[in-house]
Design a protein around this motif. Sequence first.
Motif, PDB file in Angstrom:
ATOM      1  N   VAL A  20       0.839  -1.209   0.000  1.00 60.44           N
ATOM      2  CA  VAL A  20       0.000   0.000   0.000  1.00 60.44           C
ATOM      3  C   VAL A  20       0.867   1.250   0.000  1.00 60.44           C
ATOM      4  N   SER A  21       0.576   2.161  -0.922  1.00 58.09           N
ATOM      5  CA  SER A  21       1.262   3.455  -0.984  1.00 58.09           C
ATOM      6  C   SER A  21       0.221   4.562  -1.142  1.00 58.09           C
ATOM      7  N   PHE A  22       0.351   5.602  -0.352  1.00 61.55           N
ATOM      8  CA  PHE A  22      -0.529   6.761  -0.477  1.00 61.55           C
ATOM      9  C   PHE A  22       0.075   7.927   0.294  1.00 61.55           C
ATOM     10  N   THR A  23      -0.446   9.107   0.027  1.00 59.76           N
ATOM     11  CA  THR A  23      -0.041  10.312   0.749  1.00 59.76           C
ATOM     12  C   THR A  23      -1.288  11.023   1.254  1.00 59.76           C
ATOM     13  N   VAL A  24      -1.279  11.406   2.528  1.00 64.58           N
ATOM     14  CA  VAL A  24      -2.358  12.199   3.113  1.00 64.58           C
ATOM     15  C   VAL A  24      -1.782  13.576   3.419  1.00 64.58           C
ATOM     16  N   ARG A  28      -6.755  19.135   3.905  1.00 68.14           N
ATOM     17  CA  ARG A  28      -7.988  18.519   3.425  1.00 68.14           C
ATOM     18  C   ARG A  28      -8.325  17.323   4.299  1.00 68.14           C
ATOM     19  N   VAL A  29      -9.600  16.920   4.279  1.00 64.71           N
ATOM     20  CA  VAL A  29     -10.031  15.722   4.994  1.00 64.71           C
ATOM     21  C   VAL A  29      -9.937  14.545   4.030  1.00 64.71           C
ATOM     22  N   THR A  30      -9.145  13.550   4.393  1.00 64.20           N
ATOM     23  CA  THR A  30      -8.989  12.362   3.566  1.00 64.20           C
ATOM     24  C   THR A  30      -9.783  11.224   4.185  1.00 64.20           C
ATOM     25  N   GLY A  31     -10.749  10.708   3.433  1.00 68.36           N
ATOM     26  CA  GLY A  31     -11.533   9.578   3.887  1.00 68.36           C
ATOM     27  C   GLY A  31     -10.797   8.282   3.617  1.00 68.36           C
ATOM     28  N   PHE A  32     -10.886   7.353   4.562  1.00 66.59           N
ATOM     29  CA  PHE A  32     -10.196   6.065   4.455  1.00 66.59           C
ATOM     30  C   PHE A  32     -11.265   4.987   4.515  1.00 66.59           C
ATOM     31  N   THR A 193     -18.181  15.010   4.366  1.00 64.71           N
ATOM     32  CA  THR A 193     -17.022  15.395   5.175  1.00 64.71           C
ATOM     33  C   THR A 193     -15.708  15.374   4.410  1.00 64.71           C
ATOM     34  N   ALA A 194     -15.491  14.329   3.619  1.00 61.81           N
ATOM     35  CA  ALA A 194     -14.188  14.122   2.981  1.00 61.81           C
ATOM     36  C   ALA A 194     -14.038  14.934   1.691  1.00 61.81           C
ATOM     37  N   ASP A 195     -12.813  15.385   1.444  1.00 66.02           N
ATOM     38  CA  ASP A 195     -12.457  16.023   0.181  1.00 66.02           C
ATOM     39  C   ASP A 195     -11.851  15.005  -0.779  1.00 66.02           C
ATOM     40  N   HIS A 196     -11.155  14.037  -0.213  1.00 63.44           N
ATOM     41  CA  HIS A 196     -10.393  13.051  -0.977  1.00 63.44           C
ATOM     42  C   HIS A 196     -10.636  11.693  -0.339  1.00 63.44           C
ATOM     43  N   VAL A 197     -10.583  10.627  -1.126  1.00 67.25           N
ATOM     44  CA  VAL A 197     -10.905   9.300  -0.611  1.00 67.25           C
ATOM     45  C   VAL A 197      -9.843   8.287  -1.035  1.00 67.25           C
ATOM     46  N   ILE A 198      -9.415   7.479  -0.058  1.00 70.22           N
ATOM     47  CA  ILE A 198      -8.572   6.319  -0.330  1.00 70.22           C
ATOM     48  C   ILE A 198      -9.397   5.087   0.007  1.00 70.22           C
ATOM     49  N   GLY A 203      -6.501  -5.577   1.240  1.00 71.35           N
ATOM     50  CA  GLY A 203      -5.148  -5.143   1.551  1.00 71.35           C
ATOM     51  C   GLY A 203      -4.474  -4.278   0.509  1.00 71.35           C
ATOM     52  N   ARG A 204      -5.173  -3.938  -0.572  1.00 70.34           N
ATOM     53  CA  ARG A 204      -4.570  -3.134  -1.628  1.00 70.34           C
ATOM     54  C   ARG A 204      -5.365  -1.859  -1.871  1.00 70.34           C
ATOM     55  N   VAL A 205      -4.706  -0.854  -2.434  1.00 66.09           N
ATOM     56  CA  VAL A 205      -5.383   0.396  -2.759  1.00 66.09           C
ATOM     57  C   VAL A 205      -6.198   0.203  -4.029  1.00 66.09           C
ATOM     58  N   LEU A 206      -7.513   0.382  -3.902  1.00 66.34           N
ATOM     59  CA  LEU A 206      -8.403   0.282  -5.058  1.00 66.34           C
ATOM     60  C   LEU A 206      -8.626   1.638  -5.714  1.00 66.34           C
ATOM     61  N   ALA A 207      -8.568   2.697  -4.921  1.00 67.93           N
ATOM     62  CA  ALA A 207      -8.773   4.047  -5.453  1.00 67.93           C
ATOM     63  C   ALA A 207      -8.119   5.052  -4.530  1.00 67.93           C
ATOM     64  N   ASP A 208      -7.627   6.129  -5.118  1.00 67.49           N
ATOM     65  CA  ASP A 208      -7.001   7.226  -4.378  1.00 67.49           C
ATOM     66  C   ASP A 208      -7.289   8.478  -5.201  1.00 67.49           C
ATOM     67  N   ALA A 209      -8.404   9.166  -4.883  1.00 67.21           N
ATOM     68  CA  ALA A 209      -8.872  10.223  -5.773  1.00 67.21           C
ATOM     69  C   ALA A 209      -9.747  11.211  -5.021  1.00 67.21           C
ATOM     70  N   PRO A 210      -9.920  12.423  -5.563  1.00 67.26           N
ATOM     71  CA  PRO A 210     -10.907  13.342  -5.001  1.00 67.26           C
ATOM     72  C   PRO A 210     -12.281  12.692  -4.985  1.00 67.26           C
ATOM     73  N   LEU A 211     -13.071  12.991  -3.976  1.00 71.13           N
ATOM     74  CA  LEU A 211     -14.340  12.313  -3.785  1.00 71.13           C
ATOM     75  C   LEU A 211     -15.239  12.436  -5.008  1.00 71.13           C
ATOM     76  N   GLN A 212     -15.398  13.646  -5.539  1.00 73.91           N
ATOM     77  CA  GLN A 212     -16.295  13.845  -6.671  1.00 73.91           C
ATOM     78  C   GLN A 212     -15.806  13.110  -7.914  1.00 73.91           C
ATOM     79  N   GLU A 213     -14.502  13.049  -8.098  1.00 76.23           N
ATOM     80  CA  GLU A 213     -13.953  12.316  -9.241  1.00 76.23           C
ATOM     81  C   GLU A 213     -14.238  10.824  -9.101  1.00 76.23           C
ATOM     82  N   LEU A 214     -14.123  10.305  -7.895  1.00 66.62           N
ATOM     83  CA  LEU A 214     -14.411   8.896  -7.646  1.00 66.62           C
ATOM     84  C   LEU A 214     -15.870   8.584  -7.981  1.00 66.62           C
ATOM     85  N   VAL A 215     -16.779   9.456  -7.554  1.00 63.83           N
ATOM     86  CA  VAL A 215     -18.199   9.240  -7.806  1.00 63.83           C
ATOM     87  C   VAL A 215     -18.492   9.284  -9.305  1.00 63.83           C
ATOM     88  N   ARG A 216     -17.903  10.252 -10.015  1.00 61.37           N
ATOM     89  CA  ARG A 216     -18.137  10.349 -11.456  1.00 61.37           C
ATOM     90  C   ARG A 216     -17.625   9.107 -12.192  1.00 61.37           C
TER      91      ARG A 216
END
Length: 303
Positions: A20-24, A28-32, A193-198, A203-216
Amino acid sequence: MIVADNLTKRYGDKTAVDGVSFTVPPGRVTGFLGPNGAGKSTTMRMIVGLDRPTSGRVTVAGQDYRSLRSPLTEVGVLLDAKAIHTGRSARNHLRAMAATHGIGRERVDEVIELTGIASVAGKRAGGFSLGMGQRLGIAAALLGDPHTLILDEPVNGLDPEGVRWVRQFVRHLAAEGRTVLLSSHLMSEMSQTADHVIVLGRGRVLADAPLQELVRTWTTTTLLVRSPRLDDLVAALKMPDATISAVEPGAVQITGITPQTVGDIAAAHGIPLHELTPRVGSLEDAYLALTDDSVEYKTKELA
């Protein structure tokens, strides 16, 4: 800032977290997010030094958590609200924590007031309700006025006022330039609440993106259309990309084409529209689509 670099944790032959790799970042509020068993709790435990990675590394403000000289003032953590001395009062629990870092009693009183537990601060924490226990856990996380906040299910058991307070407060902290990592299973609350979502899955990262981009990306906009000449409209809208299904008498649900296309075609054929409403997908829709193959404990859908 929290940085995870190829973070891996194995327990025997089970891999709980897998590369797993990511940056918080701050500000901004990052949802996990992730299903049960996805590796979220293990990852958060590794961030704060409760579990050692099998390989990889995670840092807070550029350092391993274990090397921080003043952890409470650097990182505020709520992983388990029940991790308290049940025989102590809420106030004495916080004072004991504060004493380890030379934090004054004034700050203890501040977080007690801030989290709304002043009326029960003298009572034994072991007798607290779930909601009051959560408030005490949040108070403990805020005690050192930390630059980074890691909260696992902070609104669990809170009443609507408490849920709204947590939402507004974490957004306020992020606006001050602090780092906020927030885990929750409540998609409706996370979407506010969240601006960005991981998102983790198995055990793996499926998505790491701004919330609205993830929804679209992971949802489809559906159009609800009503017309007194619905049969004529449906006939006019038959095209390769359009999917049309009846929902009730006089109304259909359409995907694959835009509201503008429906409106233009209806106007060109002189067909009146009584309703043309886009229904945009939610974070919950996106999350379920994204994690469909990663759910460890899957329930059977009702017929």
